[in-house]
Design an enzyme around this catalytic site. Structure first.
Site, mmCIF file in Angstrom:
data_model
loop_
_atom_site.group_PDB
_atom_site.id
_atom_site.type_symbol
_atom_site.label_atom_id
_atom_site.label_comp_id
_atom_site.label_asym_id
_atom_site.label_seq_id
_atom_site.Cartn_x
_atom_site.Cartn_y
_atom_site.Cartn_z
ATOM 1 N N HIS A 381 0.822 -1.220 0.000
ATOM 2 C CA HIS A 381 0.000 0.000 0.000
ATOM 3 C C HIS A 381 0.856 1.270 0.000
ATOM 4 O O HIS A 381 0.350 2.372 -0.248
ATOM 5 C CB HIS A 381 -0.925 -0.012 1.223
ATOM 6 C CG HIS A 381 -2.221 0.707 0.998
ATOM 7 N ND1 HIS A 381 -2.453 1.534 -0.087
ATOM 8 C CD2 HIS A 381 -3.376 0.737 1.725
ATOM 9 C CE1 HIS A 381 -3.673 2.029 -0.022
ATOM 10 N NE2 HIS A 381 -4.253 1.568 1.079
ATOM 11 N N ASP A 385 -2.192 2.313 -4.541
ATOM 12 C CA ASP A 385 -3.413 2.756 -3.865
ATOM 13 C C ASP A 385 -4.513 1.714 -4.018
ATOM 14 O O ASP A 385 -4.476 0.868 -4.925
ATOM 15 C CB ASP A 385 -3.893 4.087 -4.445
ATOM 16 C CG ASP A 385 -2.919 5.220 -4.153
ATOM 17 O OD1 ASP A 385 -2.222 5.143 -3.122
ATOM 18 O OD2 ASP A 385 -2.861 6.169 -4.963
#
Length: 410
Positions: A381, A385
């Site tokens: 992450h 995204d």
């Protein structure tokens, strides 16, 4: 005159290994380029070859010892095996007069004379022979040129266990009362797998997104073209090539999923090398199918089949597993319904495949039964995204449910 045997170059960024097994003992005849020892590295098993004909001399390192590149591990003496090399360790333990020399060992058999190709056992087969306690000379090999495979060893072990044992042996083999434990040192490969997976959890911001896929179209396409495909290309048409090509579409659309973090920089790749997780006898390995964006279905299937065979035989090389920009792991072959796969550092994403099972789904307002598969995309992450991860997985889903997209790059 003796010749030193040293640890060979093991590959880029690999500086040490473990002596997994000595294949020749002091005093035994050896032939040029014949394996005399098996080294276990972080990734693969590597054989150390005899530099020339002669007799196995002193073994400087013992099985289980860690050795570095260029380290002296043994010597090869001149001769033909007529006299065993002296065992330095044994001489140091006793001052008693040495016993009469033992009869000279017979010269090593060539691969043509050895039953079932016993003289050319792969590292995986040698490990299986030791594990099951099977004499390789009693096994009839079913591999290429009569070579013994791991399956041959397992079959021989099953036949051996099925044979009635003498009563005395049965009594001797009876386990002691109570609960027993066994401690086995982790192989270098297993230690590396543990460190890398833990490192991925510690350093990356791991997150997993899920979706499900209707496999009807792919199953129909395979059934329709499998015979023609196999006849033309000499390889079976599997599911993995469909998912590899579907992943190519997703990685082209979402470049971050094919990228990696290097310090404070993001490295984007204009090529797609997909690591395919393969179960090997001593752990999970991830050989790399390179340039998947340029390969056709047949090229991908052939590469995967070749890696699967090499993993089974323990003959994967460092080059086979070097690099990779994205990974596909298929837990479905073991019956897994759903999982959260861990990324393969320094990559940023991994696609997890699972088992196909008939489930009720709604189509056009009606409940119907379809062959469904859960798919999962774990990602870092820090770089990817949620929108990008979900979009990439959705692209893979749509390409599998409508394989025409793979042909028109949609």
């Amino acid at each position: 005159m003796s010749t030193e045997v040293k640890v060979p170059t093991l590959g880029e960024s690999v500086s040490e290994a473990t002596i997994g097994q000595w294949l020749k003992q002091p005093g035994e005849a050896v032939a040029a380029d014949e394996p005399i020892a098996s080294l276990e590295t972080d990734k693969v098993a590597i054989d150390v070859m005899a530099p020339h004909d002669g007799v196995m001399g002193e073994q400087i390192a013992a099985e289980g010892d860690t050795v570095t590149v260029g380290a002296l591990i043994a010597t090869i003496e001149e001769g033909s095996g007529s006299a065993p090399a002296p065992k330095k360790e044994a001489a140091a333990k006793s001052d008693a007069p040495a016993p009469a020399p033992a009869p000279a060992p017979a010269p090593a058999a060539s691969s043509d004379d050895a039953p079932g190709g016993a003289a050319v056992l792969s590292p995986a087969v040698r490990r299986a022979v030791l594990e099951y306690g099977i004499d390789p000379s009693t096994i009839k090999g079913t591999g290429k040129d009569g070579r013994i495979t791991k399956d041959d060893v397992i079959a021989a072990a099953k036949n051996k266990s099925a044979s009635p044992a003498p009563a005395a042996s049965a009594v001797a083999a009876a386990p002691a009362a109570g609960r027993n434990e066994e401690r086995v040192k982790m192989t270098r490969l297993r230690q590396t797998i543990a460190k890398r997976l833990k490192s991925a959890q510690d350093n990356a911001a791991l997150l997993t997104t899920f979706n499900d896929v209707d496999m009807s179209a792919v199953i129909e396409a395979r059934e329709k073209y499998k015979d023609v495909f196999a006849k033309k290309h000499g390889i079976k048409l599997g599911f993995m090539s469909f998912f590899a090509k579907a992943s190519v579409l997703a990685l082209k659309d979402i470049p971050a999923v094919n990228a990696q973090i290097d310090g404070e920089e993001i490295v984007y790749h204009d090529y797609i090398d997909i690591s395919i997780a393969v179960s090997a006898p001593n752990g999970l390995v991830v050989p790399v199918v390179r340039d998947c964006d340029k390969l056709g279905f047949a090229g991908i299937e052939k590469a995967i089949a070749d890696f699967g065979k090499k993993a089974k035989e323990g003959t994967l090389t460092m080059e086979d597993m070097k690099g990779g920009t994205f990974t596909i792991s298929n837990g479905g072959v073991f019956g897994g319904l759903m999982s959260t796969p861990i990324i393969n550092p320094p990559q940023s994403a991994v696609l997890g495949l699972h088992r196909i099972e008939d489930r009720p789904v709604v189509r056009n307002g009606e409940i119907v039964i379809k062959p469904m598969m859960y798919i999962a995309l774990s990602y870092d992450h820090r770089l990817i995204d949620g929108r990008e991860a979900v979009t990439a997985l959705k692209t893979i889903k749509e390409a599998i449910e409508d394989p025409t997209r793979l042909l028109i790059d949609l």
